[in-house]
Write a protein that holds these residues in place. Structure first.
Motif, short mmCIF file in Angstrom:
data_model
loop_
_atom_site.label_atom_id
_atom_site.label_comp_id
_atom_site.label_asym_id
_atom_site.label_seq_id
_atom_site.Cartn_x
_atom_site.Cartn_y
_atom_site.Cartn_z
N GLU A 282 17.01 -11.17 -22.50
CA GLU A 282 16.43 -11.83 -21.33
C GLU A 282 15.04 -11.29 -21.06
O GLU A 282 14.72 -10.16 -21.43
N LYS A 283 14.21 -12.05 -20.38
CA LYS A 283 12.94 -11.52 -19.96
C LYS A 283 13.15 -10.50 -18.83
O LYS A 283 14.20 -10.55 -18.21
N PRO A 284 12.26 -9.60 -18.51
CA PRO A 284 10.91 -9.50 -19.07
C PRO A 284 10.93 -8.81 -20.44
O PRO A 284 11.65 -7.82 -20.62
N ASP B 104 13.74 -17.93 -22.67
CA ASP B 104 12.92 -18.41 -21.55
C ASP B 104 13.70 -19.61 -21.03
O ASP B 104 13.68 -20.68 -21.65
N HIS B 105 14.43 -19.42 -19.94
CA HIS B 105 15.40 -20.46 -19.58
C HIS B 105 14.75 -21.79 -19.24
O HIS B 105 15.41 -22.82 -19.30
N PHE B 106 13.45 -21.80 -18.93
CA PHE B 106 12.78 -23.07 -18.66
C PHE B 106 12.87 -24.00 -19.87
O PHE B 106 12.92 -25.21 -19.74
N LEU B 107 12.87 -23.41 -21.07
CA LEU B 107 12.88 -24.23 -22.28
C LEU B 107 14.21 -24.95 -22.48
O LEU B 107 14.31 -25.86 -23.29
N GLY B 108 15.23 -24.51 -21.76
CA GLY B 108 16.52 -25.19 -21.86
C GLY B 108 16.68 -26.28 -20.82
O GLY B 108 17.68 -26.99 -20.81
N LYS B 109 15.72 -26.43 -19.93
CA LYS B 109 15.87 -27.45 -18.88
C LYS B 109 15.70 -28.83 -19.51
O LYS B 109 14.80 -29.04 -20.32
N GLU B 110 16.54 -29.76 -19.08
CA GLU B 110 16.46 -31.14 -19.61
C GLU B 110 15.06 -31.71 -19.49
O GLU B 110 14.53 -32.30 -20.42
N SER C 296 6.63 -24.11 -7.56
CA SER C 296 6.66 -23.45 -6.25
C SER C 296 8.11 -23.34 -5.78
O SER C 296 8.93 -24.22 -6.03
N GLU C 297 8.39 -22.22 -5.15
CA GLU C 297 9.77 -21.94 -4.71
C GLU C 297 9.78 -21.61 -3.23
O GLU C 297 8.91 -20.86 -2.77
N GLN C 298 10.77 -22.10 -2.53
CA GLN C 298 10.92 -21.71 -1.12
C GLN C 298 11.57 -20.33 -1.02
O GLN C 298 11.35 -19.61 -0.05
N ARG D 106 3.62 -11.88 -14.26
CA ARG D 106 4.54 -11.51 -15.34
C ARG D 106 5.85 -12.30 -15.25
O ARG D 106 6.44 -12.65 -16.25
N ASP D 107 6.30 -12.53 -14.00
CA ASP D 107 7.61 -13.13 -13.81
C ASP D 107 7.61 -14.62 -14.19
O ASP D 107 8.61 -15.13 -14.69
N MET D 108 6.51 -15.30 -13.96
CA MET D 108 6.52 -16.76 -14.14
C MET D 108 5.41 -17.29 -15.07
O MET D 108 5.67 -18.14 -15.90
N ILE D 109 4.18 -16.81 -14.88
CA ILE D 109 3.07 -17.42 -15.64
C ILE D 109 3.16 -17.04 -17.11
O ILE D 109 3.03 -17.88 -17.99
N GLY E 40 4.40 -19.73 -6.87
CA GLY E 40 4.51 -18.85 -5.72
C GLY E 40 5.90 -18.87 -5.14
O GLY E 40 6.65 -19.84 -5.31
N LYS E 41 6.21 -17.78 -4.46
CA LYS E 41 7.49 -17.71 -3.73
C LYS E 41 7.20 -17.96 -2.25
O LYS E 41 6.08 -17.76 -1.79
N ARG E 42 8.27 -18.38 -1.55
CA ARG E 42 8.18 -18.69 -0.11
C ARG E 42 7.08 -19.73 0.18
O ARG E 42 6.30 -19.59 1.12
C1 BG6 Z 1 13.11 -16.57 -13.24
C2 BG6 Z 1 12.28 -15.70 -12.34
O1 BG6 Z 1 12.75 -16.38 -14.57
O2 BG6 Z 1 12.89 -17.93 -12.88
C3 BG6 Z 1 12.60 -15.97 -10.89
O3 BG6 Z 1 12.54 -14.34 -12.65
C4 BG6 Z 1 12.48 -17.42 -10.56
O4 BG6 Z 1 11.77 -15.19 -10.05
C5 BG6 Z 1 13.27 -18.24 -11.55
O5 BG6 Z 1 12.97 -17.63 -9.26
C6 BG6 Z 1 13.04 -19.73 -11.36
O6 BG6 Z 1 13.92 -20.41 -12.20
P1 BG6 Z 1 14.65 -21.71 -11.71
O7 BG6 Z 1 15.40 -22.20 -12.90
O8 BG6 Z 1 15.52 -21.33 -10.58
O9 BG6 Z 1 13.54 -22.61 -11.30
#
Ligand code: BG6
Length: 509
Positions: A155-157, A185-191, A223-225, A242-245, A347-349
Motif C-alpha cells: 500500500e502507499k505511501p 494506487d486504488h484510484f486505478l481500480g475505480k471504474e 476534493s473531499e469534505q 504526498r498523500d494525493m498528488i 484538499g480536505k474539508r
Molecule cells: C487515500 C488517501 O489514498 O485516498 C486519503 O490516503 C484519501 O487521504 C483517499 O481520503 C481518497 O480515496 P477515495 O477512494 O475515498 O476517494
C-alpha cells in the motif's frame, strides 16, 4: 483488467489482518468477489495481527465490517458462513522469524491439499516502516521463490521522496522481481478511472482534437469534505502533496495525457504513462511558488455541522506545517501538449466531495454571433466525473427556444447509474482480482513512482524548508485558499467547482 481468466488456487496472507484496511476494504472486496464467483475454488485468507483473537472472534469482526462497508450491504448469513470457512487468524509478532516459518507451514499444508501451483499473495496492510523487514523475512522463509505465482502487495505511501522510494525499491528488488511487486494506487481500480482508457481509445471521436491545437487546459480536482479523521498521525508525515498528488492525481493526469498504447498489456500501458511523467516540465526550486500552492484547513461549517481546524485534530501538532490542500500547475513538454496547463488540485474539508477531470477546449477562432446573443457563453468542456457522481458530461452551446437568437450552455450526459443497473465493483475488488491473476497493468511500476517523486521533490523541499506563515489559510467548507484561485487566474482560467450532479440535465450556470 483481464475479464476472462480465472485465478488459480490462492492463499492471501494479510499482514495487518485485524487492522482497518482489512476490515473496511480488503475483506468486503474479497467477499464480493466470492459472491460474484470470481474467487477460485481453492482459496484461503490468513489474517496476521497482534490482537489476541481466535478464528471465531476474527470472523465476527470481519462480518461486522462487511455489514458496514460492503457495497451490497449486510451479508446473507448462509453466504457469509460459507465464505468465512476460508478465513483463519494467526496472532503473531511480525518481527519474529518463527512467524514466517509457521505461515510457511500453513501454506505448505494447503498446497498439499490443493495440489498444483498455488498463488501466494502477501498483502502488507501495515505502516510503511514495516515493509522492508516483513518482505525480507518473507523472502528468507523461502515463500517467494516461484516468480510467477508468489506476489507481494504494498500500500502507499511508497517512500516519502525520491531517495527513500529508491532505497525501498532497492531492498525489495533483492527479494522480488518487479513482476511480483504490486504497488497499489486504488484510484486505478475505480471504474470511472478505467473508463478513461475506454473513452479515449475505443472512440475515434475525440482523439483527433485531443491535443494542444484544440485543448485550452485540463483541470483535475479531487476534493473531499472529510478531514483527516483518525489518521492524524499518518497525515502529519504525509500532507496532501504526498498523500494525493504524487499518486492518485498524477496517475489521472497520465491517463488523460498518454499516447495510445499498442495493446493493453501490463507494460505497454505503463510505458505510455511513464512517458508522460518523463515529459513533465521540472519545476525549479525558485519557481515553486509560481507553480504550487498549499493550504491548511481552519475550523468551519460543512453541511450545517461545525468542524474543527486541522491543528485541533487528533494526533496533529498545534503548530503543524502540514498541508491539507495542494494545487500544482504542470506542463508536459511534448508535441501533443506543449504549453497546455494541467492544473491539479486536492484538499480536505472542502465545500463538496467531488472528483472530476475537466478538459476545456479552445474558443471558436471567429465569433460570428453578436455580443447579446452570446452573453451566456461558456467554453466547451468535457467533464469526467470520477466520484461520487460517475459519468461524463459534454458542455456546449445551443440556441435557446424563442424568436430571438440567444445561445445557452447545455450538456449531454452519460450517467453510470442511469445506464447500468448492475452494481459497480469497488476499486479493491478489481485490484485484488488482478493480483490473483498476476496482471500488473493497474499497479505502479518502480520507474513510474520514481518519476512521480522526482517531479514533486522540489516542491517538497521548498515547503519543508519554509514553513507557511499563513496556515491555517482556508476555512472548512470552502474551495480552499485564495492563492489557488490566483495560481490559475494568471492564465485567465478559473477552477470549475461542480457540486455532484443531480440527474436533471440542467446546464451549469
Ligand atoms: C487515500 C488517501 O489514498 O485516498 C486519503 O490516503 C484519501 O487521504 C483517499 O481520503 C481518497 O480515496 P477515495 O477512494 O475515498 O476517494
Amino acid at each position: 483488467m483481464d475479464a476472462i481468466k480465472k485465478a488459480g488456487p490462492t492463499v492471501i496472507v494479510i499482514f495487518g489482518g485485524s487492522g482497518d484496511l482489512s476490515w473496511r476494504k480488503l475483506v468486503p472486496a474479497l467477499y464480493n468477489l466470492y459472491l460474484d464467483k470470481w474467487l477460485p475454488e481453492n482459496f484461503a485468507v490468513l489474517g496476521l495481527g497482534r490482537k489476541d483473537l481466535n478464528d471465531t472472534d476474527f470472523r465476527a469482526h470481519l462480518h461486522e465490517g462487511i455489514d458496514k462497508f460492503s457495497r451490497r450491504g449486510k451479508a446473507n448469513q448462509d453466504d457469509w458462513d460459507r465464505f468465512a470457512k476460508c478465513i483463519t487468524y494467526f496472532k503473531c509478532d511480525l518481527s519474529e522469524d518463527t512467524t514466517y516459518t509457521n505461515v510457511g507451514n500453513q501454506i505448505k499444508q494447503l498446497e498439499k491439499d490443493w495440489k498444483g501451483d498455488v498463488n501466494h499473495v502477501f498483502y502488507l496492510a501495515v505502516a510503511p516502516e514495516f515493509i522492508e523487514e516483513i518482505s525480507e523475512k518473507i523472502g528468507n522463509a523461502g515463500l517467494t521463490t516461484d516468480k510467477k505465482h508468489h506476489r507481494i502487495v504494498i500500500e502507499k505511501p511508497f517512500g516519502r521522496d525520491l531517495e527513500s522510494a529508491r532505497a525501498l525499491d532497492e531492498s525489495l528488488s533483492k527479494i522480488f522481481d518487479e513482476g511480483q511487486i504490486f504497488r497499489i494506487d486504488h484510484f486505478l481500480g475505480k471504474e470511472t478511472v478505467q473508463n478513461i482508457l475506454a473513452f479515449r481509445f475505443a472512440n475515434a471521436l475525440f482523439e483527433p482534437i485531443w491535443n494542444r491545437n484544440y485543448i485550452d487546459h485540463v483541470q483535475i480536482t479531487v476534493s473531499e469534505q472529510l478531514g483527516v479523521e483518525k489518521r492524524g498521525g499518518y497525515y502529519e508525515t504525509a500532507g496532501a502533496l504526498r498523500d494525493m498528488i504524487q499518486n492518485h492525481l498524477l496517475q489521472l493526469l497520465c491517463l488523460i495525457a498518454m499516447e495510445p498504447p499498442v495493446t493493453f498489456d501490463g507494460d505497454e500501458v505503463r510505458n505510455r504513462k511513464v512517458d508522460v511523467l518523463h515529459a513533465l516540465r521540472r519545476i525549479k526550486i525558485d519557481d515553486v511558488s509560481r507553480y504550487a500552492v498549499r493550504g491548511q484547513y481552519d475550523e468551519g461549517w460543512i453541511e450545517g455541522q461545525k468542524v474543527p481546524g486541522y491543528r485541533e485534530e487528533q494526533d496533529v501538532a498545534k503548530d503543524s506545517n502540514t498541508e491539507t490542500f495542494a494545487a500544482v500547475k504542470f506542463f508536459i513538454d511534448n508535441w501533443r501538449w506543449q504549453d497546455v496547463p494541467f492544473y491539479l488540485r486536492t484538499g480536505k474539508r472542502m465545500k463538496d466531495s467531488s472528483s472530476l477531470i475537466a478538459v476545456q477546449f479552445k474558443p471558436v477562432p471567429h465569433q460570428s454571433f453578436q455580443n447579446e446573443t452570446i452573453s451566456n457563453l461558456q467554453p466547451n468542456r468535457l467533464i469526467m466525473n470520477i466520484q461520487p457522481t460517475m459519468g461524463i458530461r459534454l458542455q456546449f452551446q445551443a440556441k435557446r427556444p424563442g424568436l430571438k437568437m440567444v445561445l445557452n450552455p447545455v450538456e449531454m450526459q452519460f450517467d453510470y447509474k442511469e445506464t447500468y443497473t448492475t452494481g459497480t465493483p469497488e476499486a479493491y475488488e478489481i485490484l485484488l482480482l488482478d493480483v490473483m491473476l498476476g496482471d500488473t497493468s493497474l499497479f505502479m511500476r518502480a520507474d513510474q513512482l520514481e518519476a512521480a517523486w522526482s517531479m514533486l521533490d522540489p516542491i517538497i523541499k521548498v515547503w519543508e524548508e519554509n514553513p507557511s506563515i499563513s496556515f491555517p489559510n482556508y476555512a472548512s467548507g470552502t474551495q480552499g485558499p485564495e492563492e489557488a484561485e490566483a495560481l490559475i487566474a494568471k492564465y485567465g482560467h478559473t477552477w470549475l467547482n461542480l457540486p455532484p450532479v443531480k440527474n436533471d440535465n440542467k446546464p451549469q450556470k
